[in-house]
Enzyme design. Structure first.
Site, short mmCIF file in Angstrom:
data_model
loop_
_atom_site.label_atom_id
_atom_site.label_comp_id
_atom_site.label_asym_id
_atom_site.label_seq_id
_atom_site.Cartn_x
_atom_site.Cartn_y
_atom_site.Cartn_z
N HIS A 12 25.05 -42.69 -28.03
CA HIS A 12 26.44 -42.27 -27.87
C HIS A 12 27.24 -43.20 -26.95
O HIS A 12 28.46 -43.12 -26.90
CB HIS A 12 26.46 -40.85 -27.30
CG HIS A 12 27.44 -39.92 -27.97
ND1 HIS A 12 27.98 -40.16 -29.22
CD2 HIS A 12 27.98 -38.74 -27.55
CE1 HIS A 12 28.81 -39.16 -29.53
NE2 HIS A 12 28.82 -38.30 -28.55
N TYR A 54 33.81 -37.86 -20.14
CA TYR A 54 32.83 -37.41 -21.13
C TYR A 54 33.47 -37.56 -22.51
O TYR A 54 34.69 -37.48 -22.68
CB TYR A 54 32.30 -36.00 -20.89
CG TYR A 54 31.36 -35.96 -19.71
CD1 TYR A 54 30.02 -36.32 -19.85
CD2 TYR A 54 31.83 -35.63 -18.44
CE1 TYR A 54 29.16 -36.33 -18.76
CE2 TYR A 54 30.98 -35.65 -17.35
CZ TYR A 54 29.64 -35.99 -17.51
OH TYR A 54 28.80 -36.02 -16.42
N ASN A 65 33.86 -35.99 -25.35
CA ASN A 65 34.73 -35.05 -26.07
C ASN A 65 36.15 -34.98 -25.53
O ASN A 65 37.02 -34.39 -26.17
CB ASN A 65 34.10 -33.65 -26.06
CG ASN A 65 32.78 -33.62 -26.81
OD1 ASN A 65 32.35 -34.61 -27.37
ND2 ASN A 65 32.14 -32.48 -26.80
N ASN A 74 33.60 -36.43 -32.15
CA ASN A 74 34.43 -35.63 -31.24
C ASN A 74 35.31 -36.46 -30.31
O ASN A 74 36.41 -36.05 -29.94
CB ASN A 74 33.56 -34.67 -30.43
CG ASN A 74 33.02 -33.56 -31.30
OD1 ASN A 74 33.63 -33.16 -32.28
ND2 ASN A 74 31.84 -33.05 -30.96
#
Length: 194
Positions: free
Chosen positions: A19, A64, A66, A113
Site C-alpha cells: 500500500h 492515512y 483513506n 480508497n
C-alpha cells in the site's frame, strides 16, 4: 508548479508494504533529484525542488490512505495548483502485475480508497495518475491484509524497476509528454528470468 503526490500510510509499521508504493516512488525521485521531503504542511511531508526544469513539490500525505484527499486538497488550494494539469498522484494497484505501470490522465477510483477520497475532495476525477502494480491478491486473502503485507525478495527487485520507471514517467509528464509516457509504460512487462 507541479505537485507529485505518492500515497501511503505513515508510521514505520507500514514501510515497505504494498500500500506504500506511492511513498517509495517519491523516495526514489527525492533521492535522484536531491530533494528533502521533510517539511510538514497540510498534514503531509513535502519537499520542493526542480525536475526537468519544472518547479515541483513532492508530497507524502500523513493522513492515512483513506483520507489522502484532505491533505492533497489543502496543498492544491494553498499552491493554487490546477489538478487537471499540475497534479500527479502515484499509488498501488492490485489489478496490475508486480512493478507494472499504468498511466492515466483521468479515471474513477477503481475501488482504491485513497483515490476515492482525493476525487471527493477535489470534486473531479480528471487528474493524471501513475498506478504501480503490486500483484493480484491471492484467493482467500483479505484485501486489507494483502495490501498491508510486504513483498518477497524477488518482488522487491521487480518493484525497484517499477519505481524507477515511475520516476521516468514523471519526468516525461512534467515536460508535457504524458502520451509518450503512456505509450512507453502502459504495455505489459514480461518478467525477467530468475
Amino acid at each position: 508548479m507541479y505537485i507529485i503526490a505518492g500515497l501511503g500510510n505513515p508510521t514505520a509499521q507500514y514501510e515497505g508494504t504494498r500500500h506504500n508504493v506511492g511513498f517509495d516512488v517519491i523516495d526514489v525521485i527525492a533521492k535522484q533529484y536531491n530533494i528533502s521531503v521533510d517539511v510538514r504542511k497540510s498534514r503531509a511531508f513535502i519537499g520542493k525542488g526542480m525536475i526537468e526544469g519544472q518547479k515541483v513539490i513532492l508530497v507524502k500525505p500523513q493522513t492515512y490512505m483513506n483520507l489522502s484527499g484532505e491533505s492533497i486538497r489543502g496543498l492544491v488550494d494553498y499552491y493554487k495548483i490546477d489538478p487537471e494539469n499540475e497534479l500527479v498522484v502515484i499509488y498501488d494497484d492490485v489489478s496490475l502485475d508486480v512493478g507494472q505501470l499504468r498511466i492515466r490522465k483521468k479515471g474513477s477510483a477503481g475501488g482504491h480508497n485513497g483515490i476515492k477520497n482525493i476525487i471527493a475532495h477535489l470534486g473531479t476525477q480528471i487528474f493524471p495518475r501513475i498506478k504501480v502494480g503490486v500483484g493480484e491478491k491471492p484467493k482467500k486473502y483479505d484485501l486489507a491484509d494483502y495490501v498491508l503485507g510486504h513483498f518477497s525478495k524477488g518482488e522487491k527487485e521487480q518493484m525497484e524497476e517499477g519505481y524507477h520507471n515511475a520516476m521516468r514517467a514523471v519526468e516525461l509528464m512534467l515536460t508535457g509528454r504524458i502520451d509518450e509516457a503512456m505509450n512507453e509504460y502502459n504495455r505489459k512487462v514480461t518478467p525477467k528470468e530468475t
